[in-house]
Design an enzyme around this catalytic site. Structure first.
Site, PDB file in Angstrom:
ATOM      1  N   ARG A  39      -8.105  -0.755   5.148  1.00  0.00           N
ATOM      2  CA  ARG A  39      -7.374   0.963   4.916  1.00  0.00           C
ATOM      3  C   ARG A  39      -5.727   0.196   4.340  1.00  0.00           C
ATOM      4  O   ARG A  39      -6.132   0.634   3.046  1.00  0.00           O
ATOM      5  CB  ARG A  39      -7.564   2.356   5.707  1.00  0.00           C
ATOM      6  CG  ARG A  39      -8.555   2.750   5.799  1.00  0.00           C
ATOM      7  CD  ARG A  39      -7.693   3.624   7.058  1.00  0.00           C
ATOM      8  NE  ARG A  39      -6.376   4.709   6.461  1.00  0.00           N
ATOM      9  CZ  ARG A  39      -5.383   5.482   6.946  1.00  0.00           C
ATOM     10  NH1 ARG A  39      -5.384   4.979   8.468  1.00  0.00           N
ATOM     11  NH2 ARG A  39      -3.956   4.919   6.302  1.00  0.00           N
ATOM     12  N   LYS A  74       1.022  -1.171  -0.310  1.00  0.00           N
ATOM     13  CA  LYS A  74      -0.003  -0.204   0.073  1.00  0.00           C
ATOM     14  C   LYS A  74       0.834   1.102  -0.272  1.00  0.00           C
ATOM     15  O   LYS A  74       0.769   2.828  -0.883  1.00  0.00           O
ATOM     16  CB  LYS A  74      -0.698   0.463   0.793  1.00  0.00           C
ATOM     17  CG  LYS A  74      -1.478   1.493   1.601  1.00  0.00           C
ATOM     18  CD  LYS A  74      -2.568   1.204   2.723  1.00  0.00           C
ATOM     19  CE  LYS A  74      -1.136   1.768   4.220  1.00  0.00           C
ATOM     20  NZ  LYS A  74      -1.141   3.248   4.070  1.00  0.00           N
ATOM     21  N   ASN A  75       2.177   1.525   0.766  1.00  0.00           N
ATOM     22  CA  ASN A  75       2.534   2.688   0.706  1.00  0.00           C
ATOM     23  C   ASN A  75       3.399   2.887  -0.200  1.00  0.00           C
ATOM     24  O   ASN A  75       4.344   4.255  -0.330  1.00  0.00           O
ATOM     25  CB  ASN A  75       3.320   2.603   2.238  1.00  0.00           C
ATOM     26  CG  ASN A  75       2.899   2.541   3.556  1.00  0.00           C
ATOM     27  OD1 ASN A  75       1.446   3.651   3.201  1.00  0.00           O
ATOM     28  ND2 ASN A  75       3.244   2.697   4.372  1.00  0.00           N
ATOM     29  N   CYS A 125      -4.322  13.128  14.645  1.00  0.00           N
ATOM     30  CA  CYS A 125      -4.187  12.010  13.738  1.00  0.00           C
ATOM     31  C   CYS A 125      -4.142  10.673  15.394  1.00  0.00           C
ATOM     32  O   CYS A 125      -3.621  11.558  16.250  1.00  0.00           O
ATOM     33  CB  CYS A 125      -2.789  11.522  13.210  1.00  0.00           C
ATOM     34  SG  CYS A 125      -2.524  10.186  12.889  1.00  0.00           S
ATOM     35  N   ASP A 147       5.190   0.162  12.557  1.00  0.00           N
ATOM     36  CA  ASP A 147       4.843  -0.242  11.367  1.00  0.00           C
ATOM     37  C   ASP A 147       4.050  -1.541  12.138  1.00  0.00           C
ATOM     38  O   ASP A 147       3.303  -2.265  11.891  1.00  0.00           O
ATOM     39  CB  ASP A 147       3.950   0.200   9.696  1.00  0.00           C
ATOM     40  CG  ASP A 147       4.092   1.478   9.557  1.00  0.00           C
ATOM     41  OD1 ASP A 147       3.806   2.305  10.090  1.00  0.00           O
ATOM     42  OD2 ASP A 147       3.955   1.684   8.216  1.00  0.00           O
ATOM     43  N   ARG A 164       2.062  13.738  13.169  1.00  0.00           N
ATOM     44  CA  ARG A 164       2.159  13.915  11.858  1.00  0.00           C
ATOM     45  C   ARG A 164       1.980  15.253  11.263  1.00  0.00           C
ATOM     46  O   ARG A 164       0.799  15.474  10.646  1.00  0.00           O
ATOM     47  CB  ARG A 164       1.245  12.703  11.350  1.00  0.00           C
ATOM     48  CG  ARG A 164       1.381  11.595  12.178  1.00  0.00           C
ATOM     49  CD  ARG A 164       0.874  10.844  11.353  1.00  0.00           C
ATOM     50  NE  ARG A 164       1.877   9.990  10.459  1.00  0.00           N
ATOM     51  CZ  ARG A 164       0.809   8.684   9.937  1.00  0.00           C
ATOM     52  NH1 ARG A 164      -0.229   8.068  10.083  1.00  0.00           N
ATOM     53  NH2 ARG A 164       1.745   8.165   8.523  1.00  0.00           N
TER      54      ARG A 164
END
Ligand code: UD1
Length: 424
Positions: free
Chosen positions: A400, A22-23, A120, A308, A125
């Site tokens: 997501r 995804k990133n 967030c 992550d 962030r």
């Protein structure tokens, strides 16, 4: 709102396939704004953030085909014209990575209006480094009614030293620099594989980038970029999450379609915890038959242990003998999952940026709440070994970034079902 119902206790056995990252896909989709020709991306994960990016690009006037059926996991983006160089608050608030359009819009259109992301769940962030970098390239930036308004005639290459390592900041500036006049040197750049993947796409589009994946990236600006076809790298965080699932449940799991080189820090930490793994070209087998022992972990920029994966590692630490100190260095408020894990029986004490996890604790099912993407993954992992039936609420967070996680887990023996039907 969808929920997961998970009955713990089943060892995961068999093969699970990793989706595209995804990133990496998000910046590559944004990069399509840099050219009036079509850009085709393969191995796109079908997750909600990708759908949000489709909406974002479509709202600017790009044609975006997002593949289902024959064109599965593929997108073609054709930004022949960018009618509205704007990212609305409605989209940015659901996905902070929407700010990745700022650089490409400035490079292509010389103007951009992008909502500030605001707060967030995992910390402040800010995007000040994106803004400072663009200013170094000659952009004039003002802030009004929660939006950044940026203009420039043509960006001019410059040396930019990033005060702090930022992944999307590096990507944003990299994209901006491709069409700037002259050379840009990005110092203290993020080294994440996703940055290198974006640079690989940009070079296929005609950009002149060297050094992506190292702390110094050099970009020689060109006047125009063309269309290209590119395959997105495998998702290292999804792979890491499944590795922990296999280890935690005492299973025997092949994680197929991954890039083991990108998993070095995770594999080394699993080894320290006593987890047996076997690496082949694009597959890692995890065998969960060893007792687990506590290992400390500190999150760092790549190639260090990824933030992550911190939440998922914490779920693993609850089942290891001894005390593990988990230090979160990247984000200041990324321990929301700890409180939910405690509700399931874990022994975790938070002291500022450190969490001390004492194991091994028997976990028991509870109703828990997912607070962000990776926190939800850690709750799924804990539920897989908890006694009884755990109900995880707000799984839209997990949708997501994880493609059909319940189907993938079910395929290797987990007892998991979704209530509701809100898949992306
Ligand atoms: C990206 C990843 C996210 C991951 C994070 C860290 C994407 C879409 N998201 O997020 O999954 O958790 O990297 O690996 O790729 N910072 C500033 N000013 C800025 C930008 C960042 O102070 O302008 C700070 C942040 O608050 C944070 C640190 O820098 O403390 C790193 O953040 P950053 O690398 O920018 O994270 P993202 O790119 O948003």
């Amino acid at each position: 709102m969808d929920k997961f119902v998970i009955r713990g206790g089943e060892p995961l056995l068999g093969t699970v396939r990793v989706s595209g990252a995804k990133n990496a896909a998000l910046p590559c989709m944004a990069a399509a704004l840099l050219t009036d020709q079509p850009v085709t991306l393969e191995n796109i994960p079908l997750v909600r953030d990708i759908e949000t990016t489709r909406k974002l690009l479509a709202a600017m006037g790009a044609e975006v085909e997002l593949g289902y059926g024959r064109a599965h996991h593929r997108t073609t983006i054709h930004a022949e014209k960018v009618a509205t160089p704007e990212a609305s608050y409605e989209l940015v608030k659901t996905m902070r990575a929407s700010t990745l359009v700022l650089g490409p819009l400035m490079a292509r259109c010389g103007r951009a209006r992008v909502s500030l992301p605001g707060g967030c769940a995992i910390g402040q962030r800010p995007i000040d480094l994106h803004i400072k970098g663009l200013e170094r390239l000659g952009a004039k930036i003002t802030q009004d009614h929660g939006y950044i308004e940026a203009t420039a005639s043509r960006l001019k290459g410059a040396e930019i030293v990033l005060d702090k390592i930022t992944v999307t900041g590096t990507e944003d500036l990299l994209m901006a620099a491709t069409l700037a006049e002259g050379e840009t040197i990005l110092q203290n750049a993020a080294r994440e594989p996703e940055v290198a993947d974006l640079a690989a796409l940009l070079n296929k589009m005609g950009a002149k980038i060297e050094g992506a994946g190292t702390p110094t990236i050099r970009v020689k600006g060109v006047s125009k970029l063309k269309g290209a076809k590119h395959r997105i790298i495998p998702d290292r965080i999804e792979a890491g999450t499944f590795l922990i699932a296999g280890a935690l449940t005492g299973g025997d799991l092949n994680i197929a379609g991954c890039e083991p080189d990108h998993l070095a820090a995770i594999l080394s930490k699993l080894k320290e915890t006593g987890v047996k793994t076997k690496v082949t070209a694009d597959c890692v087998r995890v065998m969960g038959d060893n007792p687990l022992t506590a290992a400390d972990v500190t999150t760092e920029e790549y190639p260090g242990f990824p933030t992550d994966m911190q939440a998922q590692f914490m779920a693993l630490a609850t089942q290891a003998e001894g005390a593990a100190v988990i230090t979160e260095n990247i984000f200041e408020n990324r321990f929301m999952h700890a409180l939910e894990l405690v509700r399931m029986g874990a022994n975790i004490k938070i002291e500022g940026r450190r969490a001390v996890v004492r194991g091994k604790s028997p976990l028991s099912a509870a109703a828990v709440l997912a607070s962000d993407l990776r926190a939800s993954a850690s709750l799924v992992l804990a539920a897989l070994v908890a006694d009884g039936e755990t109900i995880i609420d707000r799984v839209y967070h997990i949708d997501r970034g994880y493609e059909k996680i319940e189907e993938k887990l079910k395929g290797v023996g987990a007892q998991i079902r979704r209530i509701g039907n809100m898949l992306p």
